[in-house]
Design a protein around this motif. Structure first.
Motif, PDB file in Angstrom:
ATOM      1  N   ALA A 105       0.843  -1.201   0.000  1.00  0.00           N
ATOM      2  CA  ALA A 105       0.000   0.000   0.000  1.00  0.00           C
ATOM      3  C   ALA A 105       0.875   1.247   0.000  1.00  0.00           C
ATOM      4  O   ALA A 105       1.985   1.249   0.533  1.00  0.00           O
ATOM      5  N   ASN A 106       0.378   2.305  -0.599  1.00  0.00           N
ATOM      6  CA  ASN A 106       1.061   3.597  -0.592  1.00  0.00           C
ATOM      7  C   ASN A 106       0.420   4.481   0.465  1.00  0.00           C
ATOM      8  O   ASN A 106      -0.756   4.818   0.373  1.00  0.00           O
ATOM      9  N   LEU A 107       1.231   4.853   1.468  1.00  0.00           N
ATOM     10  CA  LEU A 107       0.782   5.706   2.560  1.00  0.00           C
ATOM     11  C   LEU A 107       1.718   6.906   2.697  1.00  0.00           C
ATOM     12  O   LEU A 107       2.007   7.361   3.800  1.00  0.00           O
ATOM     13  N   ILE A 108       2.184   7.418   1.588  1.00  0.00           N
ATOM     14  CA  ILE A 108       3.130   8.534   1.601  1.00  0.00           C
ATOM     15  C   ILE A 108       2.475   9.750   2.247  1.00  0.00           C
ATOM     16  O   ILE A 108       1.415  10.204   1.831  1.00  0.00           O
ATOM     17  N   GLY A 109       3.111  10.252   3.301  1.00  0.00           N
ATOM     18  CA  GLY A 109       2.621  11.442   3.988  1.00  0.00           C
ATOM     19  C   GLY A 109       1.306  11.238   4.724  1.00  0.00           C
ATOM     20  O   GLY A 109       0.667  12.212   5.118  1.00  0.00           O
ATOM     21  N   ALA A 110       0.887  10.000   4.939  1.00  0.00           N
ATOM     22  CA  ALA A 110      -0.369   9.737   5.644  1.00  0.00           C
ATOM     23  C   ALA A 110      -0.223  10.045   7.133  1.00  0.00           C
ATOM     24  O   ALA A 110       0.849   9.910   7.705  1.00  0.00           O
ATOM     25  N   ASN A 111      -1.327  10.450   7.756  1.00  0.00           N
ATOM     26  CA  ASN A 111      -1.356  10.709   9.190  1.00  0.00           C
ATOM     27  C   ASN A 111      -1.947   9.489   9.888  1.00  0.00           C
ATOM     28  O   ASN A 111      -3.151   9.266   9.828  1.00  0.00           O
ATOM     29  N   LEU A 112      -1.083   8.704  10.519  1.00  0.00           N
ATOM     30  CA  LEU A 112      -1.478   7.508  11.264  1.00  0.00           C
ATOM     31  C   LEU A 112      -1.176   7.685  12.752  1.00  0.00           C
ATOM     32  O   LEU A 112      -0.957   6.709  13.463  1.00  0.00           O
ATOM     33  N   SER A 113      -1.174   8.930  13.213  1.00  0.00           N
ATOM     34  CA  SER A 113      -0.848   9.166  14.616  1.00  0.00           C
ATOM     35  C   SER A 113      -1.896   8.500  15.510  1.00  0.00           C
ATOM     36  O   SER A 113      -3.091   8.547  15.233  1.00  0.00           O
ATOM     37  N   ASP A 114      -1.419   7.830  16.544  1.00  0.00           N
ATOM     38  CA  ASP A 114      -2.251   7.119  17.507  1.00  0.00           C
ATOM     39  C   ASP A 114      -3.121   6.025  16.882  1.00  0.00           C
ATOM     40  O   ASP A 114      -4.114   5.590  17.467  1.00  0.00           O
ATOM     41  N   ALA A 115      -2.770   5.564  15.694  1.00  0.00           N
ATOM     42  CA  ALA A 115      -3.519   4.486  15.038  1.00  0.00           C
ATOM     43  C   ALA A 115      -3.157   3.139  15.645  1.00  0.00           C
ATOM     44  O   ALA A 115      -2.051   2.940  16.139  1.00  0.00           O
ATOM     45  N   GLY A 134       2.957   7.747  18.162  1.00  0.00           N
ATOM     46  CA  GLY A 134       2.008   7.161  19.099  1.00  0.00           C
ATOM     47  C   GLY A 134       1.245   5.957  18.561  1.00  0.00           C
ATOM     48  O   GLY A 134       0.361   5.429  19.225  1.00  0.00           O
ATOM     49  N   ALA A 135       1.575   5.513  17.363  1.00  0.00           N
ATOM     50  CA  ALA A 135       0.879   4.370  16.770  1.00  0.00           C
ATOM     51  C   ALA A 135       1.298   3.071  17.448  1.00  0.00           C
ATOM     52  O   ALA A 135       2.418   2.935  17.915  1.00  0.00           O
ATOM     53  N   ASN A 146       8.989   0.930   3.455  1.00  0.00           N
ATOM     54  CA  ASN A 146       9.735   2.178   3.358  1.00  0.00           C
ATOM     55  C   ASN A 146       9.209   3.116   4.438  1.00  0.00           C
ATOM     56  O   ASN A 146       8.084   3.616   4.352  1.00  0.00           O
ATOM     57  N   LEU A 147      10.034   3.332   5.462  1.00  0.00           N
ATOM     58  CA  LEU A 147       9.696   4.263   6.538  1.00  0.00           C
ATOM     59  C   LEU A 147      10.636   5.469   6.493  1.00  0.00           C
ATOM     60  O   LEU A 147      10.881   6.109   7.521  1.00  0.00           O
ATOM     61  N   ASN A 148      11.133   5.782   5.322  1.00  0.00           N
ATOM     62  CA  ASN A 148      12.049   6.898   5.148  1.00  0.00           C
ATOM     63  C   ASN A 148      11.386   8.199   5.623  1.00  0.00           C
ATOM     64  O   ASN A 148      10.305   8.557   5.173  1.00  0.00           O
ATOM     65  N   GLU A 149      12.035   8.863   6.568  1.00  0.00           N
ATOM     66  CA  GLU A 149      11.584  10.132   7.136  1.00  0.00           C
ATOM     67  C   GLU A 149      10.213  10.047   7.803  1.00  0.00           C
ATOM     68  O   GLU A 149       9.518  11.049   7.954  1.00  0.00           O
ATOM     69  N   ALA A 150       9.798   8.845   8.203  1.00  0.00           N
ATOM     70  CA  ALA A 150       8.539   8.680   8.939  1.00  0.00           C
ATOM     71  C   ALA A 150       8.743   9.100  10.400  1.00  0.00           C
ATOM     72  O   ALA A 150       9.844   9.010  10.930  1.00  0.00           O
ATOM     73  N   ASP A 151       7.672   9.546  11.031  1.00  0.00           N
ATOM     74  CA  ASP A 151       7.703   9.926  12.437  1.00  0.00           C
ATOM     75  C   ASP A 151       7.154   8.767  13.264  1.00  0.00           C
ATOM     76  O   ASP A 151       5.957   8.490  13.233  1.00  0.00           O
ATOM     77  N   LEU A 152       8.056   8.087  13.995  1.00  0.00           N
ATOM     78  CA  LEU A 152       7.679   6.969  14.854  1.00  0.00           C
ATOM     79  C   LEU A 152       7.845   7.350  16.328  1.00  0.00           C
ATOM     80  O   LEU A 152       8.018   6.481  17.185  1.00  0.00           O
ATOM     81  N   ASN A 153       7.786   8.631  16.612  1.00  0.00           N
ATOM     82  CA  ASN A 153       7.930   9.129  17.976  1.00  0.00           C
ATOM     83  C   ASN A 153       6.871   8.484  18.868  1.00  0.00           C
ATOM     84  O   ASN A 153       5.678   8.573  18.591  1.00  0.00           O
ATOM     85  N   ILE A 171      12.259   9.284  12.517  1.00  0.00           N
ATOM     86  CA  ILE A 171      12.275   9.843  13.856  1.00  0.00           C
ATOM     87  C   ILE A 171      11.841   8.756  14.819  1.00  0.00           C
ATOM     88  O   ILE A 171      10.726   8.268  14.752  1.00  0.00           O
ATOM     89  N   LEU A 172      12.751   8.366  15.723  1.00  0.00           N
ATOM     90  CA  LEU A 172      12.490   7.271  16.649  1.00  0.00           C
ATOM     91  C   LEU A 172      12.670   7.710  18.102  1.00  0.00           C
ATOM     92  O   LEU A 172      13.147   6.946  18.930  1.00  0.00           O
ATOM     93  N   ASP A 173      12.285   8.911  18.448  1.00  0.00           N
ATOM     94  CA  ASP A 173      12.428   9.382  19.836  1.00  0.00           C
ATOM     95  C   ASP A 173      11.526   8.630  20.758  1.00  0.00           C
ATOM     96  O   ASP A 173      10.411   8.270  20.431  1.00  0.00           O
TER      97      ASP A 173
END
Length: 173
Positions: A105-115, A134-135, A146-153, A171-173
């Motif tokens: 699936a293509n999820l480029i720039g998708a907002n999956l925060s807290d999903a 927060g996912a 591909n998690l290039n430049e994804a936010d996994l904070n 981002i893996l903070d």
């Protein structure tokens, strides 16, 4: 059921469309928020820019569907088939995608925060620049993703399979 019949019923207040077959349907930009589309067949459907917030799509077939820039905020997609779906720029914050199939699936720039993505299949999915902060990705399969430049904070990756995953700039903070 045809698209015009679905929209007429939705406008009249009907929300339950369980098992409806809308394969290849053009629902681009329509508001179907709060609808029940469990086990619906929406493979190849055009749902880009649609409002599907708080919609139930449990075990729905969205194989190859275009959901780019769609609002799926707080929707229930448990066990949904999204193999090869286009979700670029989609809003999926707080959505439940547990056990969903998002292979390639293509999820480029998708907002999956807290999903919720527990045990989801994200093999070879493109999550470039996606917001997964927060996912819950516990036991998810991210092989070759591909998690290039994804936010996994603050994301939960316990037991997730990251074999061959591109984590460049993530981002893996």
């Amino acid at each position: 059921m045809k698209v015009d019949e679905l929209l007429k019923n939705y406008t009249a207040g009907v929300r339950d469309f369980t098992g409806v077959n809308l394969s290849e349907a053009d629902l681009k930009g329509y508001d179907l928020s709060g609808a029940v589309l469990d086990k619906a067949i929406l493979d190849g459907a055009k749902l880009n820019h649609a409002n599907l917030a708080q919609t139930s799509l449990i075990e729905a077939d969205l194989n190859g569907a275009d959901l780019s820039n769609a609002n799926l905020s707080e929707s229930n997609l448990v066990g949904a088939i999204l193999d090869g779906a286009i979700l670029d720029g989609a809003i999926l914050d707080g959505a439940n995608l547990s056990q969903a199939d998002l292979t390639i699936a293509n999820l480029i720039g998708a907002n999956l925060s807290d999903a919720e993505l527990q045990a989801a299949n994200l093999q070879a999915a493109n999550l470039d620049q996606a917001d997964l902060s927060g996912a819950d990705l516990a036991v998810a399969d991210l092989t070759q993703a591909n998690l290039n430049e994804a936010d996994l904070n603050e994301a939960n990756l316990n037991g997730a399979n990251l074999d061959g995953t591109d984590l460049g700039g993530t981002i893996l903070d």
